[in-house]
Motif scaffolding. Structure first.
Motif, PDB file in Angstrom:
ATOM      1  N   MET A 106      31.483  -4.820  72.400  1.00  0.00           N
ATOM      2  CA  MET A 106      31.009  -3.909  71.141  1.00  0.00           C
ATOM      3  C   MET A 106      31.178  -2.288  71.826  1.00  0.00           C
ATOM      4  O   MET A 106      31.175  -2.009  73.075  1.00  0.00           O
ATOM      5  N   LEU A 107      31.874  -1.584  70.911  1.00  0.00           N
ATOM      6  CA  LEU A 107      32.317  -0.384  71.162  1.00  0.00           C
ATOM      7  C   LEU A 107      31.364   0.717  70.688  1.00  0.00           C
ATOM      8  O   LEU A 107      31.076   0.349  69.352  1.00  0.00           O
ATOM      9  N   TYR A 108      31.333   1.903  71.164  1.00  0.00           N
ATOM     10  CA  TYR A 108      30.645   3.037  70.267  1.00  0.00           C
ATOM     11  C   TYR A 108      31.593   4.237  70.286  1.00  0.00           C
ATOM     12  O   TYR A 108      31.990   4.393  71.680  1.00  0.00           O
ATOM     13  N   VAL A 109      31.711   4.611  69.002  1.00  0.00           N
ATOM     14  CA  VAL A 109      32.942   5.795  69.021  1.00  0.00           C
ATOM     15  C   VAL A 109      32.462   6.900  68.376  1.00  0.00           C
ATOM     16  O   VAL A 109      31.467   6.909  67.453  1.00  0.00           O
ATOM     17  N   GLU A 110      32.881   8.053  68.920  1.00  0.00           N
ATOM     18  CA  GLU A 110      32.386   9.244  68.210  1.00  0.00           C
ATOM     19  C   GLU A 110      33.735  10.098  68.027  1.00  0.00           C
ATOM     20  O   GLU A 110      34.363  10.218  69.000  1.00  0.00           O
ATOM     21  N   VAL A 111      34.109  10.300  66.797  1.00  0.00           N
ATOM     22  CA  VAL A 111      35.288  10.972  66.484  1.00  0.00           C
ATOM     23  C   VAL A 111      35.091  11.971  65.384  1.00  0.00           C
ATOM     24  O   VAL A 111      34.088  12.093  64.833  1.00  0.00           O
ATOM     25  N   PRO A 112      36.228  13.143  65.492  1.00  0.00           N
ATOM     26  CA  PRO A 112      36.002  13.935  64.638  1.00  0.00           C
ATOM     27  C   PRO A 112      36.012  13.670  62.912  1.00  0.00           C
ATOM     28  O   PRO A 112      35.334  14.580  62.152  1.00  0.00           O
ATOM     29  N   ASN A 113      36.736  12.670  62.785  1.00  0.00           N
ATOM     30  CA  ASN A 113      37.027  12.274  61.368  1.00  0.00           C
ATOM     31  C   ASN A 113      37.433  10.796  61.137  1.00  0.00           C
ATOM     32  O   ASN A 113      37.498  10.242  62.230  1.00  0.00           O
ATOM     33  N   MET A 114      37.509  10.608  59.925  1.00  0.00           N
ATOM     34  CA  MET A 114      37.794   9.028  59.625  1.00  0.00           C
ATOM     35  C   MET A 114      39.170   8.729  60.003  1.00  0.00           C
ATOM     36  O   MET A 114      39.524   7.499  60.280  1.00  0.00           O
ATOM     37  N   ALA A 115      39.906   9.709  59.973  1.00  0.00           N
ATOM     38  CA  ALA A 115      41.585   9.500  60.345  1.00  0.00           C
ATOM     39  C   ALA A 115      41.390   8.868  61.563  1.00  0.00           C
ATOM     40  O   ALA A 115      42.234   8.012  62.163  1.00  0.00           O
ATOM     41  N   ARG A 116      40.557   9.639  62.318  1.00  0.00           N
ATOM     42  CA  ARG A 116      40.977   9.150  63.975  1.00  0.00           C
ATOM     43  C   ARG A 116      40.356   7.734  64.247  1.00  0.00           C
ATOM     44  O   ARG A 116      40.673   7.086  65.034  1.00  0.00           O
ATOM     45  N   LEU A 117      39.061   7.670  63.471  1.00  0.00           N
ATOM     46  CA  LEU A 117      38.457   6.160  63.647  1.00  0.00           C
ATOM     47  C   LEU A 117      39.648   5.044  63.051  1.00  0.00           C
ATOM     48  O   LEU A 117      39.752   4.030  64.009  1.00  0.00           O
ATOM     49  N   ASN A 118      40.363   5.310  62.314  1.00  0.00           N
ATOM     50  CA  ASN A 118      41.221   4.461  61.571  1.00  0.00           C
ATOM     51  C   ASN A 118      42.449   4.340  62.596  1.00  0.00           C
ATOM     52  O   ASN A 118      42.663   3.198  62.820  1.00  0.00           O
ATOM     53  N   GLU A 119      42.812   5.487  63.218  1.00  0.00           N
ATOM     54  CA  GLU A 119      43.598   5.152  64.239  1.00  0.00           C
ATOM     55  C   GLU A 119      43.457   4.140  65.591  1.00  0.00           C
ATOM     56  O   GLU A 119      44.126   3.458  66.265  1.00  0.00           O
ATOM     57  N   ILE A 120      42.088   4.289  65.853  1.00  0.00           N
ATOM     58  CA  ILE A 120      41.407   3.476  67.052  1.00  0.00           C
ATOM     59  C   ILE A 120      41.340   2.005  66.540  1.00  0.00           C
ATOM     60  O   ILE A 120      41.683   1.198  67.074  1.00  0.00           O
ATOM     61  N   ARG A 121      40.992   1.967  65.294  1.00  0.00           N
ATOM     62  CA  ARG A 121      40.940   0.648  64.726  1.00  0.00           C
ATOM     63  C   ARG A 121      42.310   0.131  64.437  1.00  0.00           C
ATOM     64  O   ARG A 121      42.569  -1.048  65.069  1.00  0.00           O
ATOM     65  N   GLU A 122      43.353   0.532  64.176  1.00  0.00           N
ATOM     66  CA  GLU A 122      44.524   0.252  64.213  1.00  0.00           C
ATOM     67  C   GLU A 122      45.197  -0.090  65.505  1.00  0.00           C
ATOM     68  O   GLU A 122      45.921  -1.150  65.868  1.00  0.00           O
ATOM     69  N   HIS A 123      44.705   0.617  66.498  1.00  0.00           N
ATOM     70  CA  HIS A 123      45.417   0.296  67.958  1.00  0.00           C
ATOM     71  C   HIS A 123      44.580  -0.922  68.321  1.00  0.00           C
ATOM     72  O   HIS A 123      45.558  -1.832  68.915  1.00  0.00           O
ATOM     73  N   ILE A 124      43.332  -1.258  68.224  1.00  0.00           N
ATOM     74  CA  ILE A 124      42.748  -2.346  68.544  1.00  0.00           C
ATOM     75  C   ILE A 124      43.126  -3.497  67.969  1.00  0.00           C
ATOM     76  O   ILE A 124      43.409  -4.675  68.510  1.00  0.00           O
ATOM     77  N   GLN A 125      43.394  -3.406  66.472  1.00  0.00           N
ATOM     78  CA  GLN A 125      43.990  -4.480  65.788  1.00  0.00           C
ATOM     79  C   GLN A 125      45.268  -5.182  66.063  1.00  0.00           C
ATOM     80  O   GLN A 125      45.702  -6.319  65.817  1.00  0.00           O
ATOM     81  N   ALA A 126      46.253  -4.283  67.086  1.00  0.00           N
ATOM     82  CA  ALA A 126      47.367  -4.849  67.648  1.00  0.00           C
ATOM     83  C   ALA A 126      47.114  -5.851  68.848  1.00  0.00           C
ATOM     84  O   ALA A 126      48.255  -6.403  69.326  1.00  0.00           O
ATOM     85  N   TYR A 127      45.813  -5.919  69.308  1.00  0.00           N
ATOM     86  CA  TYR A 127      45.669  -6.875  70.235  1.00  0.00           C
ATOM     87  C   TYR A 127      45.935  -8.238  69.805  1.00  0.00           C
ATOM     88  O   TYR A 127      45.599  -8.720  68.809  1.00  0.00           O
ATOM     89  N   PRO A 128      46.822  -9.102  70.638  1.00  0.00           N
ATOM     90  CA  PRO A 128      47.496 -10.381  70.102  1.00  0.00           C
ATOM     91  C   PRO A 128      45.980 -11.416  70.001  1.00  0.00           C
ATOM     92  O   PRO A 128      46.191 -12.174  69.173  1.00  0.00           O
ATOM     93  N   GLU A 129      45.121 -11.186  70.833  1.00  0.00           N
ATOM     94  CA  GLU A 129      44.048 -12.273  70.872  1.00  0.00           C
ATOM     95  C   GLU A 129      42.864 -12.027  69.915  1.00  0.00           C
ATOM     96  O   GLU A 129      42.046 -12.752  69.879  1.00  0.00           O
ATOM     97  N   LEU A 130      43.173 -10.787  69.409  1.00  0.00           N
ATOM     98  CA  LEU A 130      41.758 -10.181  68.394  1.00  0.00           C
ATOM     99  C   LEU A 130      41.891 -10.907  67.284  1.00  0.00           C
ATOM    100  O   LEU A 130      42.982 -11.415  66.601  1.00  0.00           O
ATOM    101  N   ILE A 131      40.881 -11.565  67.059  1.00  0.00           N
ATOM    102  CA  ILE A 131      40.653 -12.444  65.545  1.00  0.00           C
ATOM    103  C   ILE A 131      39.631 -11.876  64.775  1.00  0.00           C
ATOM    104  O   ILE A 131      39.632 -12.102  63.451  1.00  0.00           O
ATOM    105  N   HIS A 132      38.676 -10.769  65.120  1.00  0.00           N
ATOM    106  CA  HIS A 132      37.983 -10.177  64.096  1.00  0.00           C
ATOM    107  C   HIS A 132      37.514  -8.848  64.808  1.00  0.00           C
ATOM    108  O   HIS A 132      37.106  -8.794  65.641  1.00  0.00           O
ATOM    109  N   LEU A 133      37.494  -7.710  63.748  1.00  0.00           N
ATOM    110  CA  LEU A 133      37.054  -6.549  64.048  1.00  0.00           C
ATOM    111  C   LEU A 133      36.094  -6.046  62.968  1.00  0.00           C
ATOM    112  O   LEU A 133      36.582  -5.938  61.572  1.00  0.00           O
TER     113      LEU A 133
END
Length: 146
Positions: A106-133
């Motif tokens: 579980m992560l807690y994120v504080e970012v200035p805008n939705m664009a930055r939140l989506n960048e973080i999500r895209e980075h994490i979604q590239a993890y090969p063993e991630l099955i659900h976010l």
């Protein structure tokens, strides 16, 4: 420092924009006496300065969210520690916990805008063993005791 200095400091702590005349009236001293006391406290570094409390950027337009990550733990290569080390480098992620139950991290994120939140999500979604976010965006904070 005496009781008058303490009273003056208490008034300035609450409202540093109070006029010398108002402070003088409240502490029952002359304006010149209050001015002299304030100058002395500034010289003695009791009063270090005056400032405005400005809302943090996140307060004005920020986005906070919780991200729940589920990994394929059937492979031998899965190590939450290695993902945590990578997640630590992501600007905006404030904390990362390995937890029990259906979610692995579980992560807690504080970012200035939705664009930055989506960048973080895209980075994490590239993890090969991630099955659900799952992203839980905070709508209202009722209280925070940190």
């Amino acid at each position: 420092m005496d009781k008058f200095d303490t009273q003056i400091l208490n008034i300035l702590r609450v409202d540093a924009r109070r006029t010398v005349s108002e402070i003088a009236r409240d502490v029952s001293l002359s304006r010149s006496a209050v001015t002299a006391r304030i100058r002395k406290m500034e010289q003695d570094k009791v009063i270090l300065g005056y400032h405005a409390d400005i809302a943090e950027e996140e307060t004005v337009q920020g986005v906070t969210a919780y991200l729940a990550l589920k990994f394929d733990t059937s492979s031998n290569g899965h190590h939450c520690e290695s993902y945590a080390a990578d997640i630590y480098t992501l600007d905006g992620v404030k904390w990362c916990h390995a937890i029990s139950g259906e979610t692995d991290m579980m992560l807690y994120v504080e970012v200035p805008n939705m664009a930055r939140l989506n960048e973080i999500r895209e980075h994490i979604q590239a993890y090969p063993e991630l099955i659900h976010l799952i992203t839980h965006t905070v709508l209202t904070e009722f209280f925070n005791t940190k």
